[in-house]
Design a protein around this motif. Structure first.
Motif, short mmCIF file in Angstrom:
data_model
loop_
_atom_site.label_atom_id
_atom_site.label_comp_id
_atom_site.label_asym_id
_atom_site.label_seq_id
_atom_site.Cartn_x
_atom_site.Cartn_y
_atom_site.Cartn_z
N TRP A 24 0.75 -1.13 -0.10
CA TRP A 24 -0.01 -0.01 0.03
C TRP A 24 0.87 1.39 0.03
O TRP A 24 0.61 2.19 -0.85
CB TRP A 24 -0.71 -0.11 1.33
CG TRP A 24 -1.79 1.27 1.32
CD1 TRP A 24 -1.77 2.20 2.17
CD2 TRP A 24 -3.02 1.24 0.51
NE1 TRP A 24 -2.52 3.02 2.05
CE2 TRP A 24 -3.45 2.52 1.09
CE3 TRP A 24 -3.61 0.48 -0.47
CZ2 TRP A 24 -4.78 3.16 0.35
CZ3 TRP A 24 -4.95 1.15 -1.06
CH2 TRP A 24 -5.47 2.41 -0.66
N ASP A 25 1.71 1.32 0.87
CA ASP A 25 2.74 2.52 0.92
C ASP A 25 3.57 2.42 -0.19
O ASP A 25 3.90 3.84 -1.06
CB ASP A 25 3.59 2.55 2.02
CG ASP A 25 3.35 2.33 3.22
OD1 ASP A 25 2.07 2.98 3.63
OD2 ASP A 25 3.83 1.70 4.34
N PHE A 26 4.06 1.54 -1.04
CA PHE A 26 4.84 1.44 -2.24
C PHE A 26 3.86 2.18 -3.35
O PHE A 26 4.29 2.99 -4.02
CB PHE A 26 5.17 0.22 -2.78
CG PHE A 26 6.01 -0.06 -3.97
CD1 PHE A 26 7.12 0.45 -4.16
CD2 PHE A 26 5.27 -0.26 -5.15
CE1 PHE A 26 7.72 0.45 -5.41
CE2 PHE A 26 5.64 -0.36 -6.31
CZ PHE A 26 7.07 0.01 -6.36
N GLU A 27 2.56 1.59 -3.56
CA GLU A 27 1.65 2.02 -4.58
C GLU A 27 1.56 3.72 -4.24
O GLU A 27 1.32 4.47 -5.39
CB GLU A 27 0.38 1.50 -4.36
CG GLU A 27 0.44 0.13 -4.97
CD GLU A 27 -0.92 -0.59 -4.92
OE1 GLU A 27 -1.17 -1.41 -5.73
OE2 GLU A 27 -2.04 0.32 -4.39
N ARG A 28 1.39 4.16 -3.24
CA ARG A 28 1.18 5.66 -2.95
C ARG A 28 2.74 6.58 -3.08
O ARG A 28 2.41 7.58 -3.83
CB ARG A 28 0.90 5.79 -1.33
CG ARG A 28 -0.22 5.09 -0.82
CD ARG A 28 -1.70 5.40 -1.60
NE ARG A 28 -2.12 4.93 -2.97
CZ ARG A 28 -2.39 3.82 -3.32
NH1 ARG A 28 -2.23 2.79 -2.22
NH2 ARG A 28 -2.61 3.27 -4.26
N ALA A 29 3.63 5.82 -2.97
CA ALA A 29 4.93 6.46 -3.16
C ALA A 29 5.04 6.62 -4.82
O ALA A 29 5.65 7.56 -5.28
CB ALA A 29 6.06 5.40 -2.56
N VAL A 30 4.73 5.74 -5.55
CA VAL A 30 5.07 5.94 -6.99
C VAL A 30 3.79 6.27 -7.88
O VAL A 30 3.54 6.34 -8.87
CB VAL A 30 5.27 4.40 -7.41
CG1 VAL A 30 6.33 3.86 -7.07
CG2 VAL A 30 4.06 3.59 -7.46
N HIS A 31 2.68 6.84 -6.78
CA HIS A 31 1.44 7.71 -7.05
C HIS A 31 0.74 6.73 -8.26
O HIS A 31 0.05 7.25 -9.24
CB HIS A 31 1.96 8.81 -8.28
CG HIS A 31 2.92 9.64 -7.63
ND1 HIS A 31 2.34 10.43 -6.09
CD2 HIS A 31 3.97 10.03 -7.29
CE1 HIS A 31 3.48 11.11 -5.76
NE2 HIS A 31 4.54 10.83 -6.40
N LEU A 32 0.55 5.46 -7.90
CA LEU A 32 -0.54 4.77 -8.70
C LEU A 32 -1.87 5.11 -8.05
O LEU A 32 -2.04 5.62 -6.75
CB LEU A 32 -0.35 3.26 -7.96
CG LEU A 32 0.64 2.62 -8.96
CD1 LEU A 32 0.85 0.89 -8.37
CD2 LEU A 32 0.42 2.51 -10.36
N PRO A 33 -3.03 4.97 -9.09
CA PRO A 33 -4.30 5.70 -8.46
C PRO A 33 -4.73 4.73 -7.29
O PRO A 33 -4.62 3.37 -7.33
CB PRO A 33 -5.10 5.43 -9.72
CG PRO A 33 -4.41 4.17 -10.72
CD PRO A 33 -3.26 4.51 -10.34
N GLY A 34 -5.54 5.46 -6.57
CA GLY A 34 -5.98 4.56 -5.31
C GLY A 34 -7.14 3.51 -5.55
O GLY A 34 -7.99 3.67 -6.57
N GLU A 35 -7.07 2.31 -5.10
CA GLU A 35 -7.98 1.54 -5.27
C GLU A 35 -9.51 1.71 -5.06
O GLU A 35 -10.44 1.34 -5.63
CB GLU A 35 -7.72 0.01 -4.50
CG GLU A 35 -6.61 -0.69 -5.18
CD GLU A 35 -5.26 -0.18 -4.53
OE1 GLU A 35 -4.15 -0.76 -5.28
OE2 GLU A 35 -5.33 0.67 -4.06
N GLY A 36 -9.54 2.81 -4.17
CA GLY A 36 -11.02 3.36 -3.70
C GLY A 36 -11.69 4.10 -4.79
O GLY A 36 -12.68 4.04 -4.86
N VAL A 37 -10.97 4.52 -5.87
CA VAL A 37 -11.64 5.18 -7.04
C VAL A 37 -12.48 4.28 -7.48
O VAL A 37 -13.48 4.72 -8.12
CB VAL A 37 -10.64 5.65 -7.81
CG1 VAL A 37 -10.97 6.33 -9.17
CG2 VAL A 37 -9.61 6.78 -7.25
N VAL A 38 -11.88 3.25 -7.81
CA VAL A 38 -12.91 2.12 -8.56
C VAL A 38 -13.98 1.76 -7.78
O VAL A 38 -15.09 1.69 -8.24
CB VAL A 38 -12.02 0.95 -9.01
CG1 VAL A 38 -13.00 -0.14 -9.93
CG2 VAL A 38 -10.88 1.35 -9.98
#
Length: 271
Positions: free
Chosen positions: A57-71
């Motif tokens: 979760w922290d890695f995804e936010r660090a590389v600015h992947l879109p949040g799963e919550g958007v979907v």
């Protein structure tokens, strides 16, 4: 002029490339058993699974992947939509892959052997990662703030207590075989068919991706990793080339023989 014997090869299954049915049934059943046992072997290790989940979760936010919550928020706008997403997740995965293999076996044997090898290699690599990197899905990680849509809206294939779930391993999120198999089904059908609409088969992996992320069963990274594994498998295991279709030999012409006889008769008359 068109001849019935010159039909395109993709319309006539190459029966010589079709493996024995009993052997294939035993092989597919064996692979399925290994798949289930492998996932069960990766069960447990709760603390490790949640620790890895926090890292992902922290890695995804660090590389600015879109949040799963958007979907997920898009799906939660309509209870019917989220129910359909849960149903798709629970019921399409295995039947779609099985029907894909059955159709290829009967209609495109050469493609069947290729697809079966790809799926076997992909599944084996995924099971190895399940054992090496146990991962809790985002629906179980409090930091994500996501809803476990299967438990709240149904249907679900998982038990309410992940650590004691004897039916499925809930800590085998990395990588997502849901998405990996769906991509192989879509790509395999697009390659094996000739219709101008064949690329619509790729809607299956696209819908699967939205479903697994929107229901909080997988992170984006789970799908990225399995897509990378599948790319390597596709590059290493190429589709075998079809045997060239040899045109039938023409009947030998008898005209030269007649000309030879005529010329011989003429020379005899002159004598």
């Amino acid at each position: 002029m068109k001849y019935a014997g010159n039909r395109p090869a993709d319309r006539e299954p190459d029966t010589s490339a079709r493996p024995p049915l009993v052997r294939e049934l035993l092989l597919v059943v064996g692979l399925f058993v290994i798949y289930k046992l492998g996932r069960q072997a990766a069960n447990g290790h709760v603390d490790e699974a949640f620790h890895n989940a926090g890292r992902v979760w922290d890695f995804e936010r660090a590389v600015h992947l879109p949040g799963e919550g958007v979907v997920q928020r898009l799906l939660l706008h309509d209870e019917t939509l989220i129910h359909l997403a849960n149903t798709y997740y629970a019921t399409v995965h295995f039947p779609a892959t099985l029907l894909f293999l059955v159709w290829l076996y009967w209609r495109r044997p050469r493609h069947y052997v290729w697809a079966r090898r790809i799926l076997a290699v992909l599944t084996g690599a995924a099971l190895a990662l399940h054992l090496l990197f146990r991962l809790a899905p985002p629906r179980l990680l409090a930091a994500t703030g996501l809803v476990d849509t299967g438990q709240v809206y149904g249907p679900t294939v998982y038990g309410a207590a992940p650590a004691t779930d004897s039916m499925a391993n809930q800590f085998a999120a990395m990588p997502s075989l849901h998405f990996g198999w769906a991509v192989m089904v879509g790509v395999g059908l697009a390659v094996a068919t000739r219709s101008r609409w064949r690329w619509l088969w790729l809607l299956h992996p696209a819908i699967t991706l939205l479903v697994i992320v929107g229901t909080a069963n997988h992170y984006w990274l789970d799908s990225i990793v399995v897509a990378a594994l599948l790319s390597v498998a596709l590059a290493a295991l190429r589709l075998p080339r079809a045997e060239p279709v040899r045109p039938p030999l023409p009947w030998p012409s008898v005209v030269p023989q007649r000309e030879h006889v005529t010329s011989y008769a003429s020379s005899g008359a002159r004598r």
